[in-house]
Design an enzyme around this catalytic site. Structure first.
Site, PDB file in Angstrom:
ATOM      1  N   LYS A 111     161.038  82.668 118.384  1.00 26.90           N
ATOM      2  CA  LYS A 111     160.328  83.506 119.347  1.00 26.90           C
ATOM      3  C   LYS A 111     160.366  84.910 118.813  1.00 26.90           C
ATOM      4  O   LYS A 111     159.412  85.642 118.921  1.00 26.90           O
ATOM      5  CB  LYS A 111     160.746  83.693 120.851  1.00 26.90           C
ATOM      6  CG  LYS A 111     160.670  82.372 121.434  1.00 26.90           C
ATOM      7  CD  LYS A 111     160.907  82.659 122.929  1.00 26.90           C
ATOM      8  CE  LYS A 111     160.194  81.403 123.776  1.00 26.90           C
ATOM      9  NZ  LYS A 111     160.824  81.387 125.028  1.00 26.90           N
ATOM     10  N   LYS A 194     155.719  72.036 119.368  1.00 24.31           N
ATOM     11  CA  LYS A 194     155.989  71.623 120.685  1.00 24.31           C
ATOM     12  C   LYS A 194     154.759  72.058 121.644  1.00 24.31           C
ATOM     13  O   LYS A 194     154.238  73.408 121.496  1.00 24.31           O
ATOM     14  CB  LYS A 194     157.230  72.262 121.197  1.00 24.31           C
ATOM     15  CG  LYS A 194     157.889  72.055 122.626  1.00 24.31           C
ATOM     16  CD  LYS A 194     158.849  72.961 122.877  1.00 24.31           C
ATOM     17  CE  LYS A 194     158.609  74.247 123.256  1.00 24.31           C
ATOM     18  NZ  LYS A 194     159.510  75.174 123.787  1.00 24.31           N
ATOM     19  N   LYS A 197     153.348  76.568 127.076  1.00 26.51           N
ATOM     20  CA  LYS A 197     152.487  77.494 127.887  1.00 26.51           C
ATOM     21  C   LYS A 197     152.191  78.704 127.082  1.00 26.51           C
ATOM     22  O   LYS A 197     151.342  79.527 127.633  1.00 26.51           O
ATOM     23  CB  LYS A 197     152.793  77.642 129.447  1.00 26.51           C
ATOM     24  CG  LYS A 197     154.455  77.978 129.416  1.00 26.51           C
ATOM     25  CD  LYS A 197     154.715  78.172 130.932  1.00 26.51           C
ATOM     26  CE  LYS A 197     155.996  77.623 131.505  1.00 26.51           C
ATOM     27  NZ  LYS A 197     157.395  78.118 130.869  1.00 26.51           N
TER      28      LYS A 197
HETATM   29  P1  TYM Z   1     160.632  76.583 129.914  1.00 25.99           P
HETATM   30  O1  TYM Z   1     160.068  77.369 130.961  1.00 25.99           O
HETATM   31  O2  TYM Z   1     160.202  76.580 128.498  1.00 25.99           O
HETATM   32  O3  TYM Z   1     160.379  74.979 130.147  1.00 25.99           O
HETATM   33  C1  TYM Z   1     160.655  74.718 131.559  1.00 25.99           C
HETATM   34  C2  TYM Z   1     161.152  73.150 131.152  1.00 25.99           C
HETATM   35  O4  TYM Z   1     160.120  72.145 130.980  1.00 25.99           O
HETATM   36  C3  TYM Z   1     160.498  71.640 129.566  1.00 25.99           C
HETATM   37  N1  TYM Z   1     159.689  71.614 128.497  1.00 25.99           N
HETATM   38  C4  TYM Z   1     159.051  70.400 127.881  1.00 25.99           C
HETATM   39  N2  TYM Z   1     159.654  69.128 128.042  1.00 25.99           N
HETATM   40  C5  TYM Z   1     159.141  68.472 127.087  1.00 25.99           C
HETATM   41  N3  TYM Z   1     158.230  68.603 126.309  1.00 25.99           N
HETATM   42  C6  TYM Z   1     157.792  69.963 125.977  1.00 25.99           C
HETATM   43  N4  TYM Z   1     156.418  70.145 125.401  1.00 25.99           N
HETATM   44  C7  TYM Z   1     158.188  71.147 127.048  1.00 25.99           C
HETATM   45  N5  TYM Z   1     157.893  72.235 127.243  1.00 25.99           N
HETATM   46  C8  TYM Z   1     158.674  72.515 128.123  1.00 25.99           C
HETATM   47  C9  TYM Z   1     161.787  72.360 129.014  1.00 25.99           C
HETATM   48  O5  TYM Z   1     162.839  71.779 128.348  1.00 25.99           O
HETATM   49  C10 TYM Z   1     162.571  73.000 130.316  1.00 25.99           C
HETATM   50  O6  TYM Z   1     163.236  72.086 130.901  1.00 25.99           O
HETATM   51  N6  TYM Z   1     165.157  78.686 129.380  1.00 25.99           N
HETATM   52  C11 TYM Z   1     164.665  77.628 130.116  1.00 25.99           C
HETATM   53  C12 TYM Z   1     164.317  77.931 131.533  1.00 25.99           C
HETATM   54  C13 TYM Z   1     165.592  78.288 132.001  1.00 25.99           C
HETATM   55  C14 TYM Z   1     166.899  77.129 132.352  1.00 25.99           C
HETATM   56  C15 TYM Z   1     167.701  77.910 132.968  1.00 25.99           C
HETATM   57  C16 TYM Z   1     166.699  75.747 132.265  1.00 25.99           C
HETATM   58  C17 TYM Z   1     166.276  79.408 132.518  1.00 25.99           C
HETATM   59  N7  TYM Z   1     167.777  79.390 132.969  1.00 25.99           N
HETATM   60  C18 TYM Z   1     168.990  77.203 133.483  1.00 25.99           C
HETATM   61  C19 TYM Z   1     167.969  75.150 132.796  1.00 25.99           C
HETATM   62  C20 TYM Z   1     169.010  75.867 133.368  1.00 25.99           C
HETATM   63  C21 TYM Z   1     163.010  77.827 129.577  1.00 25.99           C
HETATM   64  O7  TYM Z   1     162.548  78.560 128.800  1.00 25.99           O
HETATM   65  O8  TYM Z   1     162.150  76.658 130.007  1.00 25.99           O
END
Ligand code: TYM
Length: 332
Positions: A111, A194, A197
Site C-alpha cells: 500500500k 487480488k 475495492k
Molecule cells: P478488507 O476491508 O480489505 O476486507 C474485508 C474482508 O474481505 C476479505 N477479502 C477477500 N477475501 C478473498 N478474496 C479477496 N479478493 C478479498 N478481498 C477482501 C478480507 O480478507 C477480509 O476478511 N484489515 C482488514 C479489516 C480489519 C479486520 C480487523 C479484520 C480491521 N480490523 C480485525 C479482522 C479482524 C481489511 O482491510 O479487510
C-alpha cells in the site's frame, strides 16, 4: 461460547471477494459463536478518504453485511469509531509491538508503494490497531480472507508479548479462520492480483451492488487465455485467470473445483462464462437488491450501528480498563 471478531473497511464498494472470502462465512458461523462485526472506519483513514464518500461507504458496508445474511438482531454490527476503546488499546499495543514486526508486514509494503516516507504513520501501525480490534473483545476466532493471515499472526504475537511483559495470562491468542474455497478471489483483469475495492478499474471486480447486466458484462470481459479449460487441477494451477474463474464458480455454488472442472474440461471460455454469469447473477443478484433497499433507509442502518456500538462498548470497556490497570495506570 467462543467469540468472533471481524471487520471490513469502508473504503469503496464491497466486492465479490469480500462476500465469498468474509461475509458469507460470517453468516455461516453466526449461530455457533458470539459475533462482533465491525465497519472499520479508523482503518479506512490510513489512506486518504473523501469524508462524504466514507460516510456513504460505512452505511453500504453495513448494508452488505446484513444483506449477505448476518442477522443484526443476534450479531453485533457497528462502526469502529463509535467505540473509543479500539484506539485506546491500540496505543497500549504500540508500546508492545516492535518495529521489526511491523517492517515485515507485506500489506504495508504494497500500500505504501515506493514513496514510503510519504505514507501516513497510521498505515504503518494499522496492524496494531487491528490487533486491538480483536483483543478489546478477547475474541478467539477471526474469520478472514487469506490476505489478512499475516495481520492475525501479528495479533497473536502482540497478545503473547503483552501477556509475557506483564506476566499474566490476560489476552487469548486468536485463530484466523480462513475458508480455503474462496480465500483469495483474484482480479478479473489480472489473475495474479487480488480482487479489491480499491482497484481503479471497475472491470477488475464484481461489486456486491452490481445489477445483472453489469455482472454479465464484467464476466464476459474478464481476462482469459486462448486455450480450452484443462481437465486437471495441476494444469489449472499454471493458468491464473482460468484458475480464478473456476475458483469463483466453485465458491458461488459451493462445489469443489475438481467437480466444476470435470464438467467444463475441454470447453472454451465462451460457454463457461455464460454459465458463470448466470450463476453469479442468481447468487449475487438478490443480495445486491437487498443491499440497495437497505441503503434507501440510512436512518435504519445508522440505528443498527448505534445499537451495535453500545453493545460492543459494554464488552470492550471492562477489558480495556483491566488492560490499563495491568499496564500500571491509576484508576479514574
Ligand atoms: P478488507 O476491508 O480489505 O476486507 C474485508 C474482508 O474481505 C476479505 N477479502 C477477500 N477475501 C478473498 N478474496 C479477496 N479478493 C478479498 N478481498 C477482501 C478480507 O480478507 C477480509 O476478511 N484489515 C482488514 C479489516 C480489519 C479486520 C480487523 C479484520 C480491521 N480490523 C480485525 C479482522 C479482524 C481489511 O482491510 O479487510
Amino acid at each position: 461460547m467462543k467469540r468472533i471478531f471481524s471487520g471490513i473497511q469502508p473504503s469503496g464498494s464491497l466486492q465479490l471477494g469480500n462476500y465469498l472470502g468474509a461475509i458469507r462465512n460470517w453468516a455461516k458461523m453466526q449461530n455457533d459463536y458470539e459475533c462482533i462485526f465491525c465497519v472499520v472506519d479508523l482503518h479506512a483513514i490510513t489512506l486518504p478518504q473523501d469524508p462524504l464518500a466514507m460516510r456513504a461507504a460505512t452505511r453500504e458496508v453495513a448494508a452488505g453485511v446484513i444483506a449477505g445474511g448476518v442477522n443484526p438482531e443476534t450479531c453485533i454490527i457497528f462502526n469502529q469509531s463509535q467505540v473509543p476503546e479500539h484506539a485506546e488499546l491500540a496505543w497500549l499495543f504500540n508500546c508492545v509491538a516492535r518495529l521489526g514486526w511491523l517492517n515485515r508486514m507485506t500489506q504495508f509494503k504494497e500500500k505504501a508503494g515506493k514513496d514510503r516516507d510519504g505514507a501516513f504513520v497510521g498505515l504503518y501501525t494499522y496492524p496494531v490497531l487491528q490487533a486491538a480490534d480483536i483483543l478489546a473483545y478477547k475474541a478467539t476466532d477471526v474469520p478472514v480472507g487469506e490476505d489478512q493471515k499475516q495481520h492475525i499472526e501479528l495479533c497473536r504475537d502482540i497478545a503473547q508479548a503483552f501477556n509475557s511483559m506483564f506476566e499474566i495470562d490476560f489476552f487469548p491468542l486468536p485463530e484466523a479462520r480462513i475458508q480455503k474455497a474462496a480465500a483469495r478471489i483474484m482480479s478479473l483483469r489480472d489473475g495474479r492480483k487480488k480482487m479489491s475495492k480499491s482497484d481503479p478499474s471497475d472491470y477488475s471486480r464484481i461489486n456486491m451492488t452490481d445489477g445483472p447486466d453489469a455482472i454479465a458484462q464484467k464476466i464476459k470481459k474478464a481476462k482469459t487465455d486462448p486455450y480450452p479449460l484443462p481437465d486437471s487441477l495441476d494444469e489449472l494451477d499454471q493458468r491464473p485467470e482460468a484458475q480464478n474463474l473456476i475458483t469463483i464458480f466453485a465458491a458461488l455454488c459451493e462445489r469443489s473445483e475438481e467437480s466444476v472442472l470435470s464438467e467444463f474440461a475441454g470447453k472454451g471460455f465462451g460457454d463457461f462464462k455464460r454459465y458463470l454469469a448466470e450463476l453469479a447473477v442468481e447468487i449475487m443478484g438478490p443480495i445486491g437488491k437487498e443491499m440497495q433497499r437497505l441503503m434507501n433507509y440510512p436512518d435504519e442502518v445508522d440505528s443498527i450501528l448505534n445499537h451495535g456500538a453500545n453493545k460492543a462498548r459494554e464488552i470492550a470497556k471492562p477489558i480495556v480498563s483491566e488492560a490499563k490497570e495491568i499496564v500500571g495506570f491509576l484508576k479514574p
